[in-house]
Scaffold this motif. Sequence first.
Motif: not given
Length: 182
Positions: A46-61
């Motif tokens: 993946i070069i571009e990842l768009d996860l905007a406007s979700n309910q994420l509280t953290k990004l995996p390590d």
Amino acid sequence: AFSMEHNKVKIVPLGVFCDATKLSKVHLKDNLISSLPHDFGLWVHIIELDLASNQLTKLPDDVKNLTRLEILILSNNMIKVLPKGVGSLSRLAHLDMEGNRLESLPAELGWYQLYQTVFRLYCPCVYFTSICACLSVCLSVCVSLRPHMLLIFLVVCCVAYLHFSGLLSSGALVVLSRLSGT
């Protein structure tokens, strides 16, 4: 490119992007995703990842494994802290954190990447929850700075805090940005 924007997606299935070697862009904006699958670190193409406007509280390590990532959009989630691995993404040129409640950022981002990420003019809604959080970020990053960069970085942090607190107008920030050449 893979796009599932605006579809009320709640879960990204395990294994869905791991073997997709030709897939470089994933757009999952405006869904109901609250966490990413355990194999997230295997999305290495993946070069571009768009996860905007979700309910994420953290990004995996294991975000550190996405070494090809150039664009990471996490705006309008509920993220308070980014994992240290974000700082090791050497190709990352665009990190959008608008609309999150950042308490701190990893010092591994370095001063310039931190400035580009948090203090961009196009995301004026990024803010720290308090002056203490802002100073905490400054101090954690300052540990890795050369002495002559320390003063510049502290000024940038103070200006950013004033801007995000509403004590400094966008126009003043534009002037400061032009003076600094960004």
